[in-house]
Design a protein around this motif. Structure first.
Motif, short mmCIF file in Angstrom:
data_model
loop_
_atom_site.label_atom_id
_atom_site.label_comp_id
_atom_site.label_asym_id
_atom_site.label_seq_id
_atom_site.Cartn_x
_atom_site.Cartn_y
_atom_site.Cartn_z
N GLU A 77 0.83 -1.21 0.00
CA GLU A 77 0.00 0.00 0.00
C GLU A 77 0.87 1.26 0.00
O GLU A 77 0.59 2.23 -0.71
CB GLU A 77 -0.91 -0.02 1.22
N LYS A 78 1.94 1.23 0.74
CA LYS A 78 2.86 2.37 0.80
C LYS A 78 3.53 2.60 -0.55
O LYS A 78 3.65 3.74 -1.02
CB LYS A 78 3.92 2.12 1.89
N ALA A 79 3.96 1.51 -1.20
CA ALA A 79 4.59 1.63 -2.52
C ALA A 79 3.59 2.13 -3.56
O ALA A 79 3.93 2.98 -4.40
CB ALA A 79 5.15 0.28 -2.95
N ALA A 80 2.35 1.64 -3.50
CA ALA A 80 1.32 2.08 -4.45
C ALA A 80 1.02 3.56 -4.26
O ALA A 80 0.85 4.30 -5.24
CB ALA A 80 0.06 1.25 -4.27
N GLU A 81 0.97 3.99 -3.01
CA GLU A 81 0.71 5.41 -2.74
C GLU A 81 1.85 6.28 -3.25
O GLU A 81 1.63 7.34 -3.84
CB GLU A 81 0.51 5.61 -1.24
N HIS A 82 3.08 5.84 -3.07
CA HIS A 82 4.24 6.58 -3.55
C HIS A 82 4.21 6.72 -5.08
O HIS A 82 4.42 7.81 -5.62
CB HIS A 82 5.52 5.88 -3.11
N ILE A 83 3.93 5.62 -5.76
CA ILE A 83 3.87 5.65 -7.23
C ILE A 83 2.72 6.53 -7.70
O ILE A 83 2.85 7.31 -8.65
CB ILE A 83 3.76 4.22 -7.79
N ALA A 84 1.55 6.39 -7.06
CA ALA A 84 0.39 7.19 -7.44
C ALA A 84 0.64 8.68 -7.24
O ALA A 84 0.25 9.50 -8.08
CB ALA A 84 -0.83 6.75 -6.63
N ASN A 85 1.30 9.05 -6.16
CA ASN A 85 1.61 10.46 -5.91
C ASN A 85 2.60 11.01 -6.93
O ASN A 85 2.55 12.19 -7.26
CB ASN A 85 2.15 10.67 -4.50
N ARG A 86 3.48 10.15 -7.39
CA ARG A 86 4.49 10.58 -8.36
C ARG A 86 3.88 10.76 -9.75
O ARG A 86 4.24 11.68 -10.48
CB ARG A 86 5.61 9.55 -8.41
N ILE A 87 2.93 9.88 -10.12
CA ILE A 87 2.40 9.87 -11.48
C ILE A 87 1.09 10.65 -11.61
O ILE A 87 0.87 11.36 -12.58
CB ILE A 87 2.21 8.42 -11.97
N GLY A 88 0.19 10.49 -10.62
CA GLY A 88 -1.15 11.09 -10.70
C GLY A 88 -1.13 12.60 -10.68
O GLY A 88 -0.31 13.23 -10.00
N CYS A 89 -2.09 13.19 -11.40
CA CYS A 89 -2.16 14.65 -11.47
C CYS A 89 -3.11 15.24 -10.44
O CYS A 89 -2.88 16.33 -9.92
CB CYS A 89 -2.61 15.06 -12.87
N ASN A 90 -4.22 14.56 -10.17
CA ASN A 90 -5.19 15.07 -9.20
C ASN A 90 -5.54 13.96 -8.20
O ASN A 90 -5.20 12.81 -8.42
CB ASN A 90 -6.44 15.61 -9.91
N PRO A 91 -6.21 14.31 -7.10
CA PRO A 91 -6.50 13.31 -6.06
C PRO A 91 -7.32 12.12 -6.55
O PRO A 91 -7.09 10.98 -6.14
CB PRO A 91 -7.28 14.10 -5.01
N GLN A 92 -8.27 12.36 -7.43
CA GLN A 92 -9.11 11.27 -7.93
C GLN A 92 -8.27 10.29 -8.77
O GLN A 92 -8.40 9.07 -8.64
CB GLN A 92 -10.25 11.84 -8.77
N GLU A 93 -7.41 10.84 -9.58
CA GLU A 93 -6.54 9.99 -10.42
C GLU A 93 -5.55 9.20 -9.55
O GLU A 93 -5.28 8.03 -9.80
CB GLU A 93 -5.77 10.87 -11.41
N ARG A 94 -5.03 9.85 -8.50
CA ARG A 94 -4.10 9.16 -7.59
C ARG A 94 -4.78 7.99 -6.89
O ARG A 94 -4.22 6.90 -6.78
CB ARG A 94 -3.56 10.14 -6.56
N ALA A 95 -6.00 8.21 -6.41
CA ALA A 95 -6.75 7.14 -5.72
C ALA A 95 -7.04 5.99 -6.68
O ALA A 95 -6.90 4.81 -6.32
CB ALA A 95 -8.04 7.70 -5.14
N SER A 96 -7.42 6.32 -7.89
CA SER A 96 -7.71 5.29 -8.90
C SER A 96 -6.46 4.49 -9.25
O SER A 96 -6.50 3.26 -9.36
CB SER A 96 -8.28 5.95 -10.15
N LEU A 97 -5.35 5.19 -9.42
CA LEU A 97 -4.09 4.54 -9.74
C LEU A 97 -3.61 3.63 -8.60
O LEU A 97 -3.16 2.51 -8.84
CB LEU A 97 -3.02 5.59 -10.07
N LYS A 98 -3.75 4.11 -7.37
CA LYS A 98 -3.36 3.32 -6.21
C LYS A 98 -4.19 2.04 -6.13
O LYS A 98 -3.66 0.94 -5.93
CB LYS A 98 -3.54 4.14 -4.93
N LYS A 99 -5.49 2.17 -6.33
CA LYS A 99 -6.39 1.01 -6.29
C LYS A 99 -6.03 0.02 -7.40
O LYS A 99 -5.99 -1.20 -7.18
CB LYS A 99 -7.83 1.49 -6.46
N ARG A 100 -5.74 0.51 -8.59
CA ARG A 100 -5.38 -0.35 -9.72
C ARG A 100 -4.07 -1.09 -9.47
O ARG A 100 -3.95 -2.28 -9.76
CB ARG A 100 -5.27 0.50 -10.98
N LEU A 101 -3.09 -0.41 -8.90
CA LEU A 101 -1.81 -1.05 -8.61
C LEU A 101 -1.96 -2.17 -7.57
O LEU A 101 -1.40 -3.25 -7.71
CB LEU A 101 -0.80 -0.02 -8.12
#
Length: 108
Positions: A77-101
């Motif tokens: 979960e920590k790694a997914a959050e790190h990757i999502a924060n690095r790649i995602g542009c907005n909070p909704q996209e980050r949450a979606s990316l984290k869930k997908r990972l």
């Protein structure tokens, strides 16, 4: 299989995703060596014939994977959050990316 998931967060630690080619090469060598040993053996030797050992034809340490590693959910979960924060542009996209990972990593 789309709904299958890992019961244990254990996965292979490697550069490659599969050892299929390594196993195929090993098995081909093993069968060839075994076939040659059986052809050259006399009928008396066939009764006492022992199969060729895996270590005689290959080295498992030279395969693509280096064993297995345990990855607890908190670390994933920590790694997914790190990757999502690095790649995602907005909070909704980050949450979606984290869930997908997380879904990808827990899938078989």
């Amino acid at each position: 299989m789309s709904r299958s998931h890992r019961t244990n967060p254990i996965s292979g630690r490697a550069v490659c995703s599969s050892e299929r080619k390594d196993k195929k090469m090993w098995h081909t060598r093993w069968r060839t060596t075994e076939r040659m040993a059986l052809r050259s053996a006399s009928p008396e030797e066939l009764a006492a014939h022992l199969p060729v050992l895996e270590r005689e034809v290959s080295n498992v340490w030279a395969f693509g994977k280096d064993g297995h590693t345990y990855r607890p959910f908190a670390r994933q979960e920590k790694a997914a959050e790190h990757i999502a924060n690095r790649i995602g542009c907005n909070p909704q996209e980050r949450a979606s990316l984290k869930k997908r990972l997380l879904k990808k990593w827990m899938g078989k």
